[in-house]
Design an enzyme around this catalytic site. Structure first.
Site, mmCIF file in Angstrom:
data_model
loop_
_atom_site.group_PDB
_atom_site.id
_atom_site.type_symbol
_atom_site.label_atom_id
_atom_site.label_comp_id
_atom_site.label_asym_id
_atom_site.label_seq_id
_atom_site.Cartn_x
_atom_site.Cartn_y
_atom_site.Cartn_z
ATOM 1 N N LYS A 132 0.875 -1.178 0.000
ATOM 2 C CA LYS A 132 0.000 0.000 0.000
ATOM 3 C C LYS A 132 0.914 1.230 0.000
ATOM 4 O O LYS A 132 1.078 1.937 1.000
ATOM 5 C CB LYS A 132 -0.937 -0.018 1.204
ATOM 6 C CG LYS A 132 -2.107 0.952 1.090
ATOM 7 C CD LYS A 132 -3.121 0.708 2.212
ATOM 8 C CE LYS A 132 -4.255 1.730 2.194
ATOM 9 N NZ LYS A 132 -5.104 1.606 0.999
ATOM 10 N N ALA A 133 1.551 1.423 -1.129
ATOM 11 C CA ALA A 133 2.569 2.457 -1.293
ATOM 12 C C ALA A 133 1.946 3.734 -1.851
ATOM 13 O O ALA A 133 1.146 3.694 -2.792
ATOM 14 C CB ALA A 133 3.668 1.960 -2.229
#
Length: 298
Positions: free
Chosen positions: A159-160
């Site tokens: 979840k960048a």
């Protein structure tokens, strides 16, 4: 939802191990996370004083950081407790919690071997993501030309922060035409997800969802798997072509922010908010508020 700027609010933010006044929780403009997108984050919900699946979210935060080669200098237990404490100090009972970890200002350039991983946690009141009247009839999705990248071209299981730029571009285009969100395909042309939520379709009483092999396997997505099994419903992970999706009986999206939200339209094709979607919506509300029932019988 409040229209106050997010950098000009009362309250406290947990910042690298200590609470600081909300307006003072700042990073320098020369920061690797800002310049190169080297940051990971989570979105977590609190319902009536209880954080839903906090441990799962924190575990994913650490895994996301690991994908990016970032070492968080706190334990998972410390992050969990900081989330709980942040809600208490800000008197949030029904709200959203945003933990974020980023590479700091210790080094500037593509290489970031000597940067420190900083962590902050903020929380604020959060009502329904979509207005009730829109959610009841289903939101509208516009198909976007932006594609989810192949797993060998981007860290798609993290979840960048940097991965969300194409989502922002796609959603802005859709909102300009009156849609609430977008339908994104993957690099092969299969149905992927919306701008920030997983997608499910119902056909002939069976629930189908795309295989999460190039986008995030959401925690709410996993919760739908649990709810479907508990309800005796069949749920299958398959590759879905766009024309197959448009032939569905029902469609809904899932995510921490959107919860379980029905789809009423994709481009020009209309859909009903059907019985299985309604069942999943009710089951999710029951799960997120289960502690209220437990307290009533305590």
């Amino acid at each position: 939802m409040s229209l106050l700027p997010y950098d000009d609010r009362d309250g406290l933010i947990w910042f690298d191990g200590a609470f600081v006044p909300w307006r003072d929780a700042k990073v320098h403009t020369i920061c690797h996370g800002l310049h190169y997108g080297s940051a990971v984050f989570e979105g977590v919900r609190m319902y009536k004083g209880k954080i839903f699946k906090l441990e799962e979210h924190t575990e994913r935060l650490f895994k996301s950081a690991e994908y990016l080669g970032m070492k968080i200098l706190f334990t998972a237990d410390e992050i969990n407790q900081a989330c709980i404490d942040a809600c208490a100090k800000n008197e949030v009972v029904d709200g959203y919690i945003r933990p974020i970890a980023w590479r700091g200002s210790e080094e500037m350039g593509i290489s970031a071997q000597r940067t420190q991983t900083h962590v902050a946690i903020a929380t604020w009141d959060w009502p329904s993501y979509f207005p009730k009247e829109i959610k009841e009839k289903g939101i509208a999705l516009k198909t976007t030309h932006w594609k989810k990248p192949a797993p060998d071209t981007a860290p798609c299981f993290s979840k960048a922060s940097g991965l969300y730029m194409i989502n922002t571009l796609a959603k802005h285009e859709a909102e300009a035409e009156g849609y609430q969100d977008v339908l994104m395909h993957d690099y092969r042309g299969y149905v992927a997800e919306s701008s920030g939520a997983n997608i499910f379709m119902v056909k002939g009483g069976v629930i189908y969802t795309p295989i999460a092999d190039c986008f995030l396997n959401g925690i709410t997505r996993a919760t739908v798997f649990e709810m479907a099994e508990a309800a005796g419903l069949t749920l299958k992970e398959v590759r879905i072509m766009p024309d197959e999706l448009l032939e569905a009986d029902e469609i809904f999206i899932t995510g921490t922010a959107v919860e379980v939200t029905p789809i009423g339209r994709i481009d020009k094709t209309l859909f009903n908010v059907g019985p299985i979607t309604q069942q999943m919506m009710a089951a999710y509300t029951e799960r997120t508020h289960a502690h209220e029932k437990e307290a009533a019988y305590a």
